[in-house]
Enzyme design. Structure first.
Site, short mmCIF file in Angstrom:
data_model
loop_
_atom_site.label_atom_id
_atom_site.label_comp_id
_atom_site.label_asym_id
_atom_site.label_seq_id
_atom_site.Cartn_x
_atom_site.Cartn_y
_atom_site.Cartn_z
N GLU A 499 0.73 -1.37 -0.08
CA GLU A 499 -0.08 -0.17 0.03
C GLU A 499 0.95 1.25 -0.04
OE1 GLU A 499 -2.12 -1.08 3.42
OE2 GLU A 499 -2.65 -3.00 2.58
N SER A 529 -5.39 -5.00 0.43
CA SER A 529 -5.69 -6.30 0.44
C SER A 529 -4.32 -7.21 0.85
CB SER A 529 -5.90 -6.56 -0.92
OG SER A 529 -6.94 -5.93 -1.68
N GLU A 530 -4.40 -7.05 2.24
CA GLU A 530 -2.97 -7.70 2.68
C GLU A 530 -3.05 -9.24 2.35
OE1 GLU A 530 -4.91 -5.66 4.49
OE2 GLU A 530 -3.47 -4.13 5.20
N ASP A 555 0.75 -5.27 12.63
CA ASP A 555 -0.36 -5.60 13.13
C ASP A 555 -1.40 -5.89 12.17
OD1 ASP A 555 -0.84 -3.63 16.14
OD2 ASP A 555 0.69 -2.96 14.54
N ILE A 557 -0.79 -8.23 10.23
CA ILE A 557 -0.55 -9.66 9.66
C ILE A 557 -1.86 -10.56 9.93
CG2 ILE A 557 0.46 -11.75 10.92
CD1 ILE A 557 3.06 -9.97 11.63
N HIS A 597 -2.08 -0.72 16.56
CA HIS A 597 -1.13 -0.27 15.66
C HIS A 597 0.08 -0.10 16.38
CE1 HIS A 597 -3.83 1.14 12.59
NE2 HIS A 597 -3.17 1.56 11.91
#
Lengths: 819, 75
Positions: A499, A529-530, A555, A557, A597
């Site tokens: 991103e 879109s991790e 965070d 993950i 975060h």
């Protein structure tokens, strides 16, 4: 956020209505006679034979699971058997519409696709090429075994090798296609274009998308197929993958020679049931699966619903989509309606569907329908069909008889070689220093941002010993940039995305200036879109590329949990070393932003076998470790502390070298020598430890500070050598203590340093509660005074110093309360 | 004469590097036209001309200047 894309309110506010493209349902209407005229009788009979082979192969597994026997062969198969009996038309039709060089990625129910693709490859590849493939796979062990047991030669032998290699893999035998490390739900064989099947529903969507990106960038004239079931349309990562494959930048912004949609076909074998939940009508919002294409892009992904019971309808649709994908108009979607005659698995009692429904679908059995059609058309006689069935059954029986024989398909010898599986986890290989010269937009010197790096001092102190600001000296951020810049500018296989990676330069500026020199296809902004970011990186790397991807905050993950913990971590081992996964996943560990975060989740990634993990704290280490990570053939998670991005180099007087160098992963580094106590730190905990060491020195206690630098691998030698000298070990981490990697190190240090320790090893981490906001952070992350408190009170009470920190709580009482 | 100064760039930022002059001394600039790229440890940004006129640079590329310090004048 490219400036050339104008967001014009006059256009966005225009009144109107969206017109969605039509989505054809069962458009195929060619009579069998037409297929006969176009393909010839032999080809039609081959399609029936392939479906029969798939059916008989799976019926054999069903029989073993249900009765422990098949055609007089007794065998206790204990693994899974997710069968596709009734869906053979989809698998064989797909293979018929593809070329041998196309790659398929499967699901947990993909034996059929595996066999069909393999049979089609054997039929269509030049015989000599097939022979070379089988002679070189595993040193020819599999081929020689099958030839010895079953005889045969040429295509017939190759087909037997295909069936035996798959069955041996399903039985998890040493000469299965994946060395017995994959099994039923993970089998694959790349030389025939069969890429990994996947036990996680929908997981192949992102992996196939990344593989398609690789094929596009390496200009291969072939496509990738993501095989999934209808149930997978309920999975977020599948939607993420379809969107990633449709990103508008691919057709609007990428350079002319790389422009175009990704060549990936999302092939949904829609059997109307997701295990026991009914998709259309119960668990999903769509009425027809193909409708979802309209939600993804203006082409509605060229979606269509086709009849999976008719292999020719499927082949015709696949061939059309393939042509369109090769024109750069991808991605595409096929909703392939089938009916699973067998249960989801062998424990399926069928309580979720009626007998009446099953009866209605009987005439749509692809095998019965084609056999009847061929007889009616005069291509075969009923006797001919029966002979074909008998021949296929005899063949599967012969292959099975061989595969259950431990002399021919030996079990993996874990007793004789207890570390065998462990050795499959990492290759340990790394590439040479990249020296290529891929095209850049302009030379590095033309980028004012990158020129700025050259003006900075290399060391963090000036000649008078004054600490320089991050604007005047190379910071940890700059050090990462330098290592990444070298690899990106000299290794065309490497691409980077995440991103805001391009114009913004990454949320924390590590890629600042890179967009001035790197073309879009090598550095681009990904959607939020991790899951797709990591899954596509896995697919890209699996297909011969190298990927550097970013999650912004560690965070996140959780948003890419499966992709990191099941896919990125495991494919090297599950392929028995056949696949390499050069993926570097950058994740920053934050502060100041509170509970969601600022967490150090490094322990999550360390717990799962298969990931190498770095966490540098100094610019010198960051540059060298990043160079190693980018050179690694194994997947690496690279943690970066947001608090340290502006950190200048204060340990090496000569500063951060301008040139390229590597620091091997896994070696802790002594940052300060001392003889009374060893303090091992992870990440930013290094700095409070050094401050504490100063104070302790004033109290007469000399501290040896060791920076772990990596979590996996981890060489205990420097820590144990230090403990031998000091007899005391304190491990400091910003991760919550419970389940932290520091606890693992403490346990091992106690075991291996027992003789040298004068007190048990101690862990100082964050408490087992949420990270509080910025003003309360000092109560959460270990501070210098917390370190001094422990050393003086627990290790050296003679100093007579009272504790000053807040951590005077009773750890056992907290544990009792779940804290 | 209208001065161009380093703006306040966030509560933790006290200085910035002049990374690149986009307009030369003596050049006529329009109001709102980007004239210089400055970089802090957190970000890079283009400063726009606060008025139309002829630019006169007051610091060199690569120099580090404090928040509030003059960068240029527009006549």
């Amino acid at each position: 956020m490219p400036k050339e894309l104008l967001v014009d309110p006059l256009i966005t506010h225009r009144r109107g209505a969206l017109r969605l493209p039509e989505i054809p349902l069962h458009a195929y209407d060619r009579p069998l006679a037409a297929e006969r005229a176009a393909r010839g009788d032999a080809a039609l009979i081959e399609v029936l034979r392939h479906m029969l082979l798939v059916r008989e192969f799976e019926s054999m597994l069903a029989s073993f699971k249900a009765t422990g026997a098949y055609r007089g062969i007794e065998f206790a198969y204990r693994g899974p058997a997710h069968l596709s009996i009734g869906q053979e038309g989809a698998a064989v039709g797909q293979a018929l519409g593809l070329s041998p060089e196309d790659h398929i990625f499967g699901s947990h129910r993909s034996h059929g696709e595996f066999i069909a693709k393999g049979l089609a490859a054997i039929a269509r590849m030049p015989g000599a090429e097939v022979e070379t493939i089988l002679a070189t796979h595993d040193g020819g062990w599999l081929r020689d075994t099958v030839a010895g047991a079953l005889g045969g030669s040429g295509a017939a032998l190759a087909e037997d090798v295909l069936l035996f290699g798959l069955l041996a893999e399903i039985f998890m035998r040493a000469n299965g296609f994946n060395g017995g490390m994959g099994g039923s739900m993970h089998a694959f064989f790349p030389p025939f274009g069969i890429y990994p099947n996947n036990a996680i529903v929908g997981a192949s969507a992102g992996i196939a998308t990344g593989a398609a990106l690789r094929r596009k960038l390496s200009r291969e004239d072939a496509i990738c197929v993501a095989n999934a079931g209808d149930g997978s349309t309920g999975c977020g990562p599948v939607w993420e993958a379809m969107n990633f494959a449709s990103m508008a930048q691919l057709t609007r912004l990428w350079e002319e020679e790389h422009r175009g949609g990704l060549p990936v076909l999302f092939f949904f074998t829609n059997n109307f049931y997701a295990m026991g939940g009914q998709t259309a009508g119960e668990t999903m919002g769509w009425d027809r699966l193909s409708r979802i294409g309209a939600g993804i892009n203006p082409d509605a992904m060229h979606a269509e619903t086709v009849d999976g019971a008719n292999p020719f309808a499927v082949a015709e649709a696949v061939a059309r989509k393939r042509a369109l994908l090769l024109e750069g108009r991808g991605p595409a979607l096929l909703d392939v309606e089938c009916y699973r005659i067998s249960g989801h698995s062998t424990t399926d009692a069928g309580v979720y569907r009626s007998r009446e429904e099953m009866k209605l679908w009987e005439p749509h059995d692809p095998i019965g329908r084609l056999a009847a059609g061929l007889v009616a058309e005069g291509v075969m006689t009923e006797g001919g069909v029966e002979d074909l069935r008998t021949g296929v059954a005899a063949r599967i029986e012969a292959v099975t008889r061989a595969a259950v024989d431990p002399a021919l398909a030996p079990p993996v010898d874990v007793a004789g070689d207890p570390e065998l599986i462990g050795r499959r986890v990492f290759s340990g290989a790394e590439i040479a220093v990249p020296e290529g010269a891929p095209p850049l937009i302009q030379p590095i010197e033309k980028s004012s941002a990158l020129r700025g790096l050259g003006r900075k001092a290399r060391a963090g102190h000036d000649a008078d010993g004054k600490l320089l600001s991050g604007l005047r000296a190379i910071t940890l951020r700059d050090a990462l940039t330098e290592a990444i810049l070298h690899h990106m500018c000299h290794d065309e296989r490497l691409i980077a995305y995440g991103e805001e990676c391009r114009e913004w330069g990454g949320a924390f500026g590590v890629y600042r200036g890179l967009a001035d020199v790197l073309p879009r296809h090598r550095l681009f902004n990904a959607p939020i879109s991790e899951a797709a970011i990591v899954a596509t990186a896995v697919g890209y790397a699996m297909s011969g590329g190298r990927a550097l991807v970013e999650l912004m905050y560690g965070d996140f993950i959780g948003r890419a949990g499966d992709e990191i913990l099941n896919q990125m971590a495991k494919w090297q081992a599950m392929s028995a070393g056949g696949l390499r996964l050069p993926v570097v996943l950058r994740a920053s560990i934050g502060s100041k932003y509170g509970a969601q975060h600022s967490q150090d989740w490094s322990a999550l990634t360390a717990h799962v076998p298969g990931l190498k993990i770095a966490y540098p704290a100094t610019p010198y280490d960051a540059k060298g470790l990043m160079a190693s990570a980018l050179s690694s053939e194994d997947p690496v998670v690279f943690f970066e502390s947001q608090r340290l991005y502006d950190q200048v180099e204060t340990f090496r007087a000569e500063g951060v070298p301008e040139g390229y160098y590597r620091i091997p992963l896994g070696l802790p580094d002594v940052k300060r020598a001392g003889g009374d106590v060893t303090v091992l730190t992870f990440g930013p905990a290094l700095y409070p430890a050094l401050k504490a060491a100063e104070e302790l020195s004033g109290l007469g206690v000399e501290t040896e500070v060791i920076d772990a630098r990596s979590l996996v691998p981890f060489d205990y030698a420097p820590v144990l050598a230090s403990v031998k000298k000091t007899g005391h070990l304190l491990i400091v981490t910003e991760a919550s203590e419970r389940g932290s990697f520091a606890m693992t190190v403490a346990a091992n240090a106690a075991r291996f340093g027992w003789g040298d320790l004068k007190a048990p090893p101690r862990v100082l981490g964050a408490p087992n509660w949420i990270v509080p906001g910025a003003e309360m952070e000092t109560s959460f992350f270990p501070q210098a005074y917390d370190i001094v408190d422990i050393v003086t009170n627990e290790f050296y009470p003679r100093t007579g110093r009272n504790a000053r920190g807040l951590r005077r709580w009773d750890d056992l009482d907290l544990a009792r309360r779940g804290l | 004469m209208v001065p161009v100064v380093v703006p306040q760039l966030g509560n933790e930022i006290s200085e910035a590097e002049v990374t690149e002059w986009l307009k030369a001394t003596g050049e006529t600039v329009a109001e709102g036209e980007p004239i210089v790229t400055i970089t802090t440890t957190k970000m890079a940004m283009d400063l726009e001309a606060p008025a139309a006129g002829v630019l006169k640079q007051m610091v060199e590329e690569g120099e580090i200047v404090e928040v509030g310090a003059p960068l240029a004048e527009i006549e």
